[in-house]
Design an enzyme around this catalytic site. Sequence first.
Site, short mmCIF file in Angstrom:
data_model
loop_
_atom_site.label_atom_id
_atom_site.label_comp_id
_atom_site.label_asym_id
_atom_site.label_seq_id
_atom_site.Cartn_x
_atom_site.Cartn_y
_atom_site.Cartn_z
CE LYS A 57 -4.28 -1.50 1.99
NZ LYS A 57 -4.44 -2.04 3.35
CG HIS A 104 0.43 4.78 7.82
ND1 HIS A 104 -0.44 4.29 6.89
CD2 HIS A 104 0.47 3.86 8.81
CE1 HIS A 104 -0.91 3.11 7.29
NE2 HIS A 104 -0.37 2.84 8.46
CG HIS A 134 -2.66 6.86 2.85
ND1 HIS A 134 -3.41 7.38 3.88
CD2 HIS A 134 -2.88 5.53 2.85
CE1 HIS A 134 -4.04 6.39 4.47
NE2 HIS A 134 -3.73 5.26 3.88
N1 ARG Z 1 -0.37 -1.64 10.23
C1 ARG Z 1 -1.38 -1.13 11.10
C2 ARG Z 1 -2.22 -0.09 10.37
O1 ARG Z 1 -1.78 0.49 9.42
C3 ARG Z 1 -0.82 -0.46 12.32
C4 ARG Z 1 -0.05 -1.36 13.23
C5 ARG Z 1 0.18 -0.72 14.55
N2 ARG Z 1 0.98 -1.52 15.43
C6 ARG Z 1 0.56 -2.59 16.09
N3 ARG Z 1 1.41 -3.25 16.84
N4 ARG Z 1 -0.69 -3.00 16.02
O2 ARG Z 1 -3.35 0.14 10.75
#
Ligand code: ARG
Length: 536
Positions: free
Chosen positions: A97, A103, A100
């Site tokens: 992805k 994040h 964007h």
């Molecule tokens: N990849 C996830 C997202 O974009 C966030 C992960 C955050 N970290 C975790 N340990 N859950 O929503």
Amino acid sequence: MPPDSKMGDFAFPCFRLSKALRMGPPMIAQKLCEAIDKPALCRAENVNGYLNFFLNRENFARDTLQKVMAAPEKWGSSEEGKGKTVVMDYSSINIAKRFHIGHLSTTLIGNSLRRIYDFLGWKTVSVNHLGDWGTQFGKMICAYKRWGTREEVEAGGVDEMTRLYVRFHEEAKAHPELEDEGRAWFKKIEDGDVEALEIFNWFKEVTLKDAMKVYDVLGVQFDSYAGESFYNNKMDRVINELRDKNLLVESDGAQVVDLEPWKMPPCLIVKRDGATLYATRDIAAALYRKDTYHFDKCLYIVAYQQDLHFRQWFKVVELMGYPWAKDQLEHVAFGMVSYEGQTLSTREGRVIYLNDLLQRAQEKALEIINQKNPNLENKEEVARQVGVGAVVYSDLQNSRIKDIDFWWDRALNFDGETGPYVQYTHARCGSVLRKAGDIEATPDYTALLDDEAQAVLRLLARFPEDVRAACRTNEPFMVTRAVTEIAKAYNKYYYEHRILEGEPEAQAARVQLTRAVRSVIKTGLYLIGMEAPERM
Ligand code: ARG
């Protein structure tokens, strides 16, 4: 600090002692007043139950500036975190992805917190918990095998992967058997099939290569990229442990932990088809991080939307018998970002990609520099520092839980409370110092008795406290606010006083104040993740 310094530089309200001492506040204030006899430090006054302190301005100026200048770039740092470790999970992007604006906050808050904790002596471990697990990767491989080529993916990067993924869903409408093929590819990844893993790891590499460009521009770094898939072989431990501790119950064929007593929906651990979930992986990751890094704190810098997810699995870890889950795991939540009044929606195509945003920020900053200071050397470099700084500053300007609405005009305004404004003040100090050259005279601190200089000094003196508060609450904005206040106070001073006039000793004192301001602003900007150009 009283809002009006006529009421003193500091005040102590005696009301809260009244009950314990069985005495009226004015009486307490009077007694304290008599007991405090430190004319070199301050004069105390009793006003209606408040003890108001008036600093000895000359000594305060000398003391503060000497302390700051003893190690200017270290002012505010400390060893309070010595021997302690904090793990921080931030940015945590998803594979295939594009990076964007959704994040942006996690990346910037995390980066700033890492710098703040480091500055206070903690050992920091920053983790990019990659979203690199899920059935979508099987579908993507299927699509790639059917319609993609290596060259196109190398050239198009994440965009090409997205195109393949979209195509998969279009074609699957007419050919539902593609879904099975996708599932089969996912199974192959899970089973460690060489070809499947090779393609999948390459997808990861391509995604990270794109993300790295953004990280480089922002100065963001990680100690570990162990993402969701890293825990594949650590799932069994979690499931077995949960089972041994009698925490798993069956629900519709799935394995869950009941959280009814805590008024939360059950935490899903294993799906009916045997697949583990996001939460299962987070539990495994927490156990792994505890074993590996022996953290004293583990922070998750993740959007507020995931609040329930974190509360649920934190509770599960606590129920597993790990008391640290309660006071060492922390969800550092933040609000949403919208862009010039519009919320961002992937579905409606209103997505802002981070490299586009940063690119535009630099272009716009360059335009402004061309108007204001067309003869500036290394304009491109300064435009990068200012443009990126404007974006960082707008994101870290307010308490993180507040939603952010990003507007270009607001972010890049040199006069408002913006990144460029603070950077500009730093550059202004630099130009004063260049004009001043070497002053040999011994500073005469009676040149700094005026209200404006004293306001600057008070802010410099409390900067260490602001940094500590930012760390304690995981709120970078406290540092943003501190540098902004220093910049505002210094600019007021600058407009009302002539720095390079009068006796050399007086000049030396004002120049030292300027030097301290420049240094503390630079530190503060660094702590929120901004650079401080020498000239702009
Ligand atoms: N990849 C996830 C997202 O974009 C966030 C992960 C955050 N970290 C975790 N340990 N859950 O929503």
